[in-house]
Write a protein that holds these residues in place. Structure first.
Motif, PDB file in Angstrom:
ATOM      1  N   ASP A  90     -59.793 -62.422 -15.238  1.00  0.00           N
ATOM      2  CA  ASP A  90     -58.487 -62.759 -15.803  1.00  0.00           C
ATOM      3  C   ASP A  90     -57.436 -62.967 -14.726  1.00  0.00           C
ATOM      4  OD1 ASP A  90     -59.374 -62.755 -18.421  1.00  0.00           O
ATOM      5  OD2 ASP A  90     -58.953 -60.633 -18.705  1.00  0.00           O
ATOM      6  N   ALA A  91     -57.523 -62.216 -13.635  1.00  0.00           N
ATOM      7  CA  ALA A  91     -56.566 -62.399 -12.543  1.00  0.00           C
ATOM      8  C   ALA A  91     -56.735 -63.770 -11.900  1.00  0.00           C
ATOM      9  CB  ALA A  91     -56.742 -61.296 -11.501  1.00  0.00           C
ATOM     10  N   ALA A  97     -55.065 -63.183  -5.894  1.00  0.00           N
ATOM     11  CA  ALA A  97     -54.529 -62.940  -7.228  1.00  0.00           C
ATOM     12  C   ALA A  97     -54.293 -61.448  -7.406  1.00  0.00           C
ATOM     13  CB  ALA A  97     -55.497 -63.454  -8.291  1.00  0.00           C
ATOM     14  N   PRO A  98     -53.124 -61.064  -7.947  1.00  0.00           N
ATOM     15  CA  PRO A  98     -52.835 -59.638  -8.143  1.00  0.00           C
ATOM     16  C   PRO A  98     -53.633 -59.063  -9.294  1.00  0.00           C
ATOM     17  CG  PRO A  98     -51.059 -60.984  -9.035  1.00  0.00           C
ATOM     18  CD  PRO A  98     -52.001 -61.929  -8.347  1.00  0.00           C
ATOM     19  N   LEU A  99     -54.061 -57.816  -9.134  1.00  0.00           N
ATOM     20  CA  LEU A  99     -54.781 -57.088 -10.168  1.00  0.00           C
ATOM     21  C   LEU A  99     -53.856 -56.054 -10.817  1.00  0.00           C
ATOM     22  CD1 LEU A  99     -58.131 -56.505  -8.247  1.00  0.00           C
ATOM     23  CD2 LEU A  99     -57.718 -58.147 -10.098  1.00  0.00           C
ATOM     24  N   PRO A 100     -54.149 -55.623 -12.037  1.00  0.00           N
ATOM     25  CA  PRO A 100     -53.262 -54.678 -12.731  1.00  0.00           C
ATOM     26  C   PRO A 100     -53.042 -53.368 -11.978  1.00  0.00           C
ATOM     27  CG  PRO A 100     -54.799 -55.662 -14.283  1.00  0.00           C
ATOM     28  CD  PRO A 100     -55.240 -56.097 -12.911  1.00  0.00           C
ATOM     29  N   VAL A 157     -62.377 -59.142 -12.442  1.00  0.00           N
ATOM     30  CA  VAL A 157     -61.302 -59.880 -11.772  1.00  0.00           C
ATOM     31  C   VAL A 157     -61.092 -61.266 -12.388  1.00  0.00           C
ATOM     32  CG1 VAL A 157     -61.651 -58.649  -9.605  1.00  0.00           C
ATOM     33  CG2 VAL A 157     -62.904 -60.777 -10.010  1.00  0.00           C
ATOM     34  N   GLU A 159     -55.344 -56.652  -4.842  1.00  0.00           N
ATOM     35  CA  GLU A 159     -55.478 -58.092  -4.947  1.00  0.00           C
ATOM     36  C   GLU A 159     -56.939 -58.482  -4.833  1.00  0.00           C
ATOM     37  OE1 GLU A 159     -51.546 -60.223  -3.111  1.00  0.00           O
ATOM     38  OE2 GLU A 159     -52.983 -59.406  -1.674  1.00  0.00           O
ATOM     39  N   CYS A 179     -65.862 -63.198  -4.007  1.00  0.00           N
ATOM     40  CA  CYS A 179     -64.672 -62.416  -4.304  1.00  0.00           C
ATOM     41  C   CYS A 179     -64.664 -61.150  -3.436  1.00  0.00           C
ATOM     42  CB  CYS A 179     -64.619 -62.005  -5.776  1.00  0.00           C
ATOM     43  SG  CYS A 179     -64.512 -63.376  -6.939  1.00  0.00           S
ATOM     44  N   ALA A 192     -55.571 -66.717 -14.314  1.00  0.00           N
ATOM     45  CA  ALA A 192     -54.286 -66.451 -14.969  1.00  0.00           C
ATOM     46  C   ALA A 192     -53.561 -67.719 -15.395  1.00  0.00           C
ATOM     47  CB  ALA A 192     -53.389 -65.624 -14.042  1.00  0.00           C
TER      48      ALA A 192
END
Length: 250
Positions: A14-15, A160-163, A12, A167, A189, A18
Motif C-alpha cells: 500500500d505504501a 515510500a513512508p510506512l505507517p 509494503v 520507509e 524492496c 499509494a
C-alpha cells in the motif's frame, strides 16, 4: 531474500502503490454498470483483491463486497483495512463460493498473472459462474504492447513512508522475455535491514485474444474499451478494460 510473489510485498504494497487511482477506477466501473442497468448497488465480488484498495471503493459505493485473493499475506492486510468485509483465499481458476453476484471485478492487470489462454479462460468461466443473469464482469489487462513496454526506462524506483515511521526503498526492474512471451519484473524492496526480491511474470492479452475466451466462458455480450473515456482501443493501447455481461443462463 527471494520470496514468492505477493508475500513479503504485502506489508509494503500500500505504501508503494499509494498513488494508484482506485477511486477513479471505481467511478469508471460503476458508471458503466449504472449506464448498463445496474442502478442499485447489490452484491459484488472483487477478484484478486490484494490488500483491498479497490474493494474499499466498492464498499464506499454502497456495494456488499466479498474479496478473493490467492495470497493470504495480502488478505491479512485487506482484513486489517476493512474488518467488516468477508475476504476469502482462493485461486482465480478454480474458486467456488456457492453464490452469485451482480458485479464481479478484477483490476490492476491481475489477470495478466495467468500466463496462458487456458488459465485465463478458466478464470473467466469461474467469474461467469458467479454472476447472476444480467450481471457484469469488469476487468482490465495489459496488452501485448503494454507488457513489452511496461515502464519508460524499464525501471521504477523510490522511497515510500510506512505507517510505523520507517520507509521502504524500492527498485523494480522490467524486461521482456521474447522467447517465453512474458514480461518479468524483479521487485526489490528494503525496509531498514530487511531486503527481499519478488519475481512477477505477466503475459499480455489483446482484444483478439480475449474475445474467443469471453465467448467460450458463456458471456452474452461484451465491450472492450480504453480508460477513461470508454473509447475503442487503439492498436498500440497498453491496457484495455473489458465489460462483459452475463446472459440469462449459465
Amino acid at each position: 531474500m527471494q520470496r514468492q510473489p505477493f508475500t513479503a510485498l504485502a506489508a509494503v504494497y500500500d505504501a508503494i502503490m499509494a498513488d494508484v487511482e482506485y477511486d477513479h477506477w471505481a467511478d469508471f466501473v460503476l458508471t458503466y454498470a449504472r449506464d448498463g442497468g445496474l442502478n442499485e448497488p447489490g452484491r459484488a465480488l472483487d477478484l484478486a483483491c490484494g490488500t483491498g484498495g479497490f474493494t474499499r471503493e466498492l464498499v464506499g459505493g454502497g456495494w456488499a463486497v466479498t474479496g478473493l485473493d490467492f495470497s493470504e499475506a495480502m488478505l491479512v492486510e485487506a482484513r486489517g483495512r476493512l474488518p467488516g468485509v468477508p475476504f476469502v483465499q482462493g485461486d482465480l481458476r478454480t474458486f467456488d463460493l456457492g453464490e452469485r453476484f451482480e458485479l464481479v471485478t478484477c483490476v490492476f492487470d491481475s489477470l495478466n498473472n495467468l500466463l496462458g489462454a487456458e488459465d485465463l479462460g478458466a478464470a473467466l468461466r469461474r467469474a461467469r459462474a458467479h454472476l447472476v443473469a444480467g450481471g457484469l464482469l469488469a476487468f482490465d489487462v495489459n496488452t501485448r504492447v503494454g507488457v513489452r513496454e511496461l515502464w519508460e526506462g524499464d525501471a521504477i524506483e523510490g522511497l515510500a513512508p510506512l505507517p510505523d515511521g520507517e520507509e521502504v526503498h524500492y527498485h523494480w526492474s522490467h524486461h521482456y522475455d521474447a522467447e517465453a512471451d512474458v514480461g518479468v519484473v524483479q521487485a526489490f524492496c528494503r525496509v531498514g535491514e530487511l531486503e527481499f526480491v519478488e519475481t512477477h511474470r505477466e503475459r499480455g492479452y489483446d482484444p483478439s485474444d480475449l474475445e474467443p475466451l469471453l465467448a467460450a466462458a458463456g458471456f452474452a455480450r461484451w465491450e472492450i474499451v480504453e480508460y477513461p473515456d470508454y473509447a475503442p482501443p487503439t492498436p498500440d493501447a497498453p491496457r484495455v478494460w473489458v465489460f462483459a455481461w452475463a446472459g440469462a443462463s449459465a
